[in-house]
Design an enzyme around this catalytic site. Structure first.
Site, PDB file in Angstrom:
ATOM      1  N   TRP A 107     -13.906 -11.830   0.856  1.00 56.37           N
ATOM      2  CA  TRP A 107     -13.396  -9.994   2.361  1.00 56.37           C
ATOM      3  C   TRP A 107     -14.543 -10.109   3.512  1.00 56.37           C
ATOM      4  O   TRP A 107     -13.871  -8.851   3.985  1.00 56.37           O
ATOM      5  CB  TRP A 107     -12.508  -9.299   1.594  1.00 56.37           C
ATOM      6  CG  TRP A 107     -11.263  -9.597   1.124  1.00 56.37           C
ATOM      7  CD1 TRP A 107     -11.469 -10.400  -0.055  1.00 56.37           C
ATOM      8  CD2 TRP A 107      -9.621 -10.222   1.520  1.00 56.37           C
ATOM      9  NE1 TRP A 107     -10.227 -10.472  -0.985  1.00 56.37           N
ATOM     10  CE2 TRP A 107      -9.237 -10.818   0.396  1.00 56.37           C
ATOM     11  CE3 TRP A 107      -9.589 -10.225   2.526  1.00 56.37           C
ATOM     12  CZ2 TRP A 107      -7.989 -10.904   0.594  1.00 56.37           C
ATOM     13  CZ3 TRP A 107      -7.840 -10.755   2.532  1.00 56.37           C
ATOM     14  CH2 TRP A 107      -7.224 -11.056   1.320  1.00 56.37           C
ATOM     15  N   ASP A 152     -11.700  -1.316   8.007  1.00 57.36           N
ATOM     16  CA  ASP A 152     -10.129  -1.725   7.243  1.00 57.36           C
ATOM     17  C   ASP A 152     -10.253  -0.015   7.137  1.00 57.36           C
ATOM     18  O   ASP A 152     -10.733  -0.021   5.435  1.00 57.36           O
ATOM     19  CB  ASP A 152     -10.589  -2.575   6.644  1.00 57.36           C
ATOM     20  CG  ASP A 152      -8.458  -2.861   6.296  1.00 57.36           C
ATOM     21  OD1 ASP A 152      -8.151  -1.954   7.300  1.00 57.36           O
ATOM     22  OD2 ASP A 152      -8.369  -3.992   5.455  1.00 57.36           O
ATOM     23  N   GLU A 209     -14.520  12.110  -0.476  1.00 53.40           N
ATOM     24  CA  GLU A 209     -16.486  11.198  -0.002  1.00 53.40           C
ATOM     25  C   GLU A 209     -17.158  11.188  -0.704  1.00 53.40           C
ATOM     26  O   GLU A 209     -18.600  10.492  -1.775  1.00 53.40           O
ATOM     27  CB  GLU A 209     -16.775  11.087   1.719  1.00 53.40           C
ATOM     28  CG  GLU A 209     -18.098  10.226   2.094  1.00 53.40           C
ATOM     29  CD  GLU A 209     -18.290  11.589   3.898  1.00 53.40           C
ATOM     30  OE1 GLU A 209     -17.891  12.253   3.727  1.00 53.40           O
ATOM     31  OE2 GLU A 209     -18.592  10.216   4.579  1.00 53.40           O
ATOM     32  N   GLU A 227      -4.425   4.369   1.459  1.00 55.52           N
ATOM     33  CA  GLU A 227      -5.093   3.152   0.721  1.00 55.52           C
ATOM     34  C   GLU A 227      -6.702   3.069  -0.176  1.00 55.52           C
ATOM     35  O   GLU A 227      -6.925   2.862  -1.079  1.00 55.52           O
ATOM     36  CB  GLU A 227      -4.855   2.036   1.929  1.00 55.52           C
ATOM     37  CG  GLU A 227      -5.833   0.739   0.864  1.00 55.52           C
ATOM     38  CD  GLU A 227      -5.496  -1.123   1.188  1.00 55.52           C
ATOM     39  OE1 GLU A 227      -4.828  -0.863   3.161  1.00 55.52           O
ATOM     40  OE2 GLU A 227      -5.742  -2.038   1.391  1.00 55.52           O
ATOM     41  N   LYS A 233       1.545  -9.165  14.005  1.00 52.53           N
ATOM     42  CA  LYS A 233      -0.079  -9.686  12.580  1.00 52.53           C
ATOM     43  C   LYS A 233      -0.200 -11.337  12.584  1.00 52.53           C
ATOM     44  O   LYS A 233       0.431 -11.970  12.350  1.00 52.53           O
ATOM     45  CB  LYS A 233       0.123  -8.884  11.330  1.00 52.53           C
ATOM     46  CG  LYS A 233      -1.339  -9.180  10.431  1.00 52.53           C
ATOM     47  CD  LYS A 233      -1.088  -8.307   9.518  1.00 52.53           C
ATOM     48  CE  LYS A 233      -2.599  -9.049   8.062  1.00 52.53           C
ATOM     49  NZ  LYS A 233      -2.680  -8.461   6.953  1.00 52.53           N
ATOM     50  N   ARG A 261       0.767  -1.309   0.039  1.00 48.01           N
ATOM     51  CA  ARG A 261      -0.400   0.227   0.030  1.00 48.01           C
ATOM     52  C   ARG A 261       0.879   1.074   0.057  1.00 48.01           C
ATOM     53  O   ARG A 261       0.816   2.142   0.819  1.00 48.01           O
ATOM     54  CB  ARG A 261      -0.697   0.205   1.091  1.00 48.01           C
ATOM     55  CG  ARG A 261      -1.915  -1.247   1.754  1.00 48.01           C
ATOM     56  CD  ARG A 261      -2.104  -1.380   0.057  1.00 48.01           C
ATOM     57  NE  ARG A 261      -2.994  -2.451   0.117  1.00 48.01           N
ATOM     58  CZ  ARG A 261      -4.085  -3.509  -0.498  1.00 48.01           C
ATOM     59  NH1 ARG A 261      -3.666  -2.919  -1.806  1.00 48.01           N
ATOM     60  NH2 ARG A 261      -4.344  -4.904  -0.767  1.00 48.01           N
ATOM     61  N   GLU A 274      -5.541 -12.357   8.265  1.00 45.59           N
ATOM     62  CA  GLU A 274      -5.247 -12.786   6.124  1.00 45.59           C
ATOM     63  C   GLU A 274      -4.240 -13.805   6.306  1.00 45.59           C
ATOM     64  O   GLU A 274      -3.082 -13.370   5.387  1.00 45.59           O
ATOM     65  CB  GLU A 274      -4.827 -11.338   5.803  1.00 45.59           C
ATOM     66  CG  GLU A 274      -6.407 -10.295   6.176  1.00 45.59           C
ATOM     67  CD  GLU A 274      -5.406  -9.313   5.225  1.00 45.59           C
ATOM     68  OE1 GLU A 274      -4.148  -8.595   5.706  1.00 45.59           O
ATOM     69  OE2 GLU A 274      -6.850  -8.163   5.165  1.00 45.59           O
TER      70      GLU A 274
END
Ligand code: GCW
Length: 684
Positions: free
Chosen positions: A546, A370, A516, A398, A287, A165, A291
């Site tokens: 996801w 996220d 937005e 991202e 982590k 990212r 994922e």
């Protein structure tokens, strides 16, 4: 030249036409520095460099106090030298990183006094900022303690040189599976970070692949130690992201089970080794079970078992374990309407409250999904009074334009920090949870995913530098207003011309809403292209594994997360918020589709229907994006040509790309709903 954009907000541009030159000059003769530590030396170097660059003047250095015209830099150890000047009243209230700045017109002197050397460094950056922003040096009386203990940066840099990212080139740390060894660039990054108060960094990606797993071996520890020494001189502690399965990957064991003695001993030995190279190593970032990363679930152990095992190994050395809560099912079946990704972190971690060791800190993303343009605030904040918490933001854009669109995130972060969790009743904002003032936390604060790379200007879009700057400032003091932070950044970066300052500030402050408007309405997320996440694709994540759905059909859109008819996510909030989000009457418009599934004809508090809101905001957003470009064009001649052109190119792209967003989103919902635009504008 590229130098200007490289220098970010540490421009120290020559000051000639400031009405304040006469104010500044008398203070700028001597610098008195009775101490000599690495960090004080960084402070000295920065001050000398800043003053010589802004005034073409070299300060004389002395260890003894002068009668007049001096800047004193010193810590508590040298209190005796300046006690008449600063008095005692505030001294006891200074924390380890705090500082006092006082100036005296009577003898043109400035005292920068830190409890420790880090405070002195922060104080020097503060003084330089005052000058860069055209502030008077008369009668300064500043007292500063950082509000947060951990003020951290996470790099998502891989050793092959790529940045996960990353939108600003490659890593400044790694290339071709080794260290770049451009120590000067890393030093300049350290300067930028410490100038805004950052005091910790993990410089490799939380996804720790094969080579990166070896960062904690003798193959790479000497280089890690070198990087750590550069950051240390700027008051920044080094952390590493580690692979939970290291005992297997690099240790040759057949298990990484946290309750296995072999594994526990392996980590103890490993930790000892790391500390031989880096005696003040901050700790590890993990982590796990996220994922497809390995973790304690493989062995039917909990995240408390997993993190405590590491915490025990690192405890004798004073290190801490940053344990991410981004744990959810990333292999979901879209047909399954009962599983809700937004609930995952709370479901996994809340029941473990009280089971974590004191040197474990849970690292929680600001939103439960996220880093979307807008989502609810994670209900985990405040929900674990007996467990240290660290808030995680993403400075890398991202989902907010990938540093090709301008999207200034300070206003978003302020909303999150100010969000009242009601954890201790009314007046328990997120910021008061993570700064440790609500509960007895031993470690806490804020961290964020960095947005820098090896592009000359660090951040790809030069205006994205403002997000890094603002992140640091906000982390130091979450009560600073967006306006103040923005004003500082623009002045330090582009100079103090009034038009420049007011135009750029206003462009930045409106940019999140503009983004937005033409992308993601009313809290619905994920309408992006899979994998790279750039550009519109309404169903890009609709039928995927996801857990990222909007459920749009011919009648309506949104995710029902209510207790009464939905996934029950609202029940994770404290009652006041639960009630607010549960009811259509009180749920704020901007998050409506995050919490509810409603018909396109549902009327918002604004008086518009959902479908008309979608059309209106998308048409308006494109006009606003075009407006940003026009406003920038009007600044031509007031900005150096390199930065002017670089930013213009991105604003042109943004204006074009916003049309793609508008047309795809509007067309999609027009075709789904069959409801025409009241204003009859062009929809395809
Ligand atoms: O948002 C997702 C990103 C991944 C990232 C992950 C995480 C580092 O798309 O690229 O992996 O979050 O935060 O772990």
């Amino acid at each position: 030249s590229g130098e200007t954009s490289y220098n970010s907000w540490l421009q120290y541009s020559k000051i000639t036409d400031s009405p304040l030159v006469d104010n500044y000059s008398p203070f700028l003769e001597h610098v008195v520095i009775p101490e000599n530590t690495e960090v004080i030396n960084s402070a000295k170097e920065e001050l000398l460099c800043g003053i010589s660059s802004m005034f073409g003047k070299s300060l004389n250095i002395s260890t003894e106090l002068k009668k007049e015209s001096f800047i004193f830099l010193g810590t508590e150890d040298k209190y005796e030298m300046v006690k008449e000047l600063i008095g005692v009243d505030l001294l006891g209230q200074l924390n380890n990183e705090g500082y006092i700045i006082k100036s005296f017109e009577s003898n043109n002197s400035i005292i920068i006094f830190g409890k420790n050397d880090k405070g002195v460094l922060y104080g020097v950056f503060h003084l330089l900022r005052l000058i860069q922003t055209d502030s008077s040096l008369n009668n300064i009386d500043i007292f500063e303690n950082p509000k947060n203990q951990l003020r951290m940066i996470n790099e998502w840099d891989n050793m092959d040189g790529s940045v996960e990212r990353g939108y600003a080139g490659n890593s400044i740390f790694f290339e071709e599976n080794r260290f770049v060894r451009d120590w000067d660039r890393i030093k300049d990054y350290a300067r930028m970070l410490s100038s805004v108060g950052i005091n910790a960094i993990a410089f490799n990606n939380v996804n720790v692949h094969e080579v990166e797993s070896k960062l904690i071996t003798t193959e790479f520890l000497p280089d890690v130690a070198k990087v750590a020494s550069i950051f240390r001189a700027y008051g920044i502690k080094t952390f590493l992201s580690i692979n939970y399965a290291s005992p297997i990957q690099i240790g040759g064991l057949d298990t990484a089970d946290p309750l296995d003695e072999k594994v526990r001993n392996w980590w103890k030995e490993k930790t000892k080794e790391i500390y031989q190279y880096i005696p003040d190593f901050g700790g590890v970032l993990v982590k796990a079970d996220s994922e497809h990363r390995p973790g304690p679930f493989t062995y039917n152990r909990t995240h408390a078992d997993g993190s405590n095992m590491l915490a025990e190994a690192i405890e004798p050395f004073g290190g801490i374990v940053l344990w991410r809560c981004f744990v959810y099912n990333c292999m979901q079946d879209w047909r399954d309407r009962s599983t809700d990704r937004a609930k995952a972190a709370y479901d996994h971690f809340k029941p473990l409250d009280g089971q974590f060791k004191d040197n474990v800190v849970l690292q929680i993303k600001n939103g439960p999904m996220d880093f979307q343009v807008r989502e609810g605030v994670s209900p985990l904040f405040g929900a674990m009074p007996k467990t240290n918490q660290l808030l995680e933001f993403q400075i890398a854009q991202e989902y907010t334009g990938q540093q090709r669109h301008v999207c200034y995130l300070i206003p978003q972060w302020k909303e999150i920090l100010d969000f009242d969790t009601y954890a201790n009743g009314e007046g328990t904002p997120v910021k008061s949870v993570v700064d440790g003032s609500q509960f007895q936390y031993t470690h806490c604060g804020i961290t964020a995913v960095s947005n820098i790379g090896n592009d000359v200007n660090w951040t790809g879009h030069t205006l994205a530098q403002a997000n890094l700057y603002g992140y640091g400032r906000l982390t130091w003091n979450p009560d600073l207003s967006s306006e103040i932070i923005t004003d500082e950044w623009v002045k330090a970066t582009f100079g103090t011309d009034l038009d420049v300052v007011s135009e750029i500030s206003d462009m930045l402050l409106q940019s999140w809403r503009i983004y937005e408007n033409y992308t993601s309405p009313l809290g619905v997320g994920w309408m992006v292209n899979p994998e790279h996440h750039y550009g519109p694709n309404v169903d890009g994540y609709e039928y995927s594994v996801w857990g990222t759905y909007h459920f749009a059909d011919c009648k309506g859109i949104g995710v029902d997360r209510t207790i009464s008819t939905g996934t029950g996510y609202t029940g994770q909030y404290f009652p006041e918020n639960q009630t607010m989000y549960e009811s259509l009457d009180t749920c704020p418009d901007e998050l409506l589709l995050f919490f509810h599934h409603v018909p396109y004809t549902h009327v918002l508090k604004s008086g518009k229907t959902v479908i008309q809101h979608i059309y209106d905001t998308h048409f308006e957003g494109v006009e606003q994006a075009e407006g940003l470009k026009q406003r920038w064009l009007a600044l031509e001649g007031k900005i150096d040509p390199t930065r002017f052109r670089g930013i213009l190119e991105r604003l042109e792209h943004q204006a074009e790309h916003s049309k793609e967003w508008r047309d795809i989103i509007n067309t999609y919902f027009y075709r789904k709903s069959g409801i025409p635009d009241e204003k009859n504008r062009k929809i395809y």
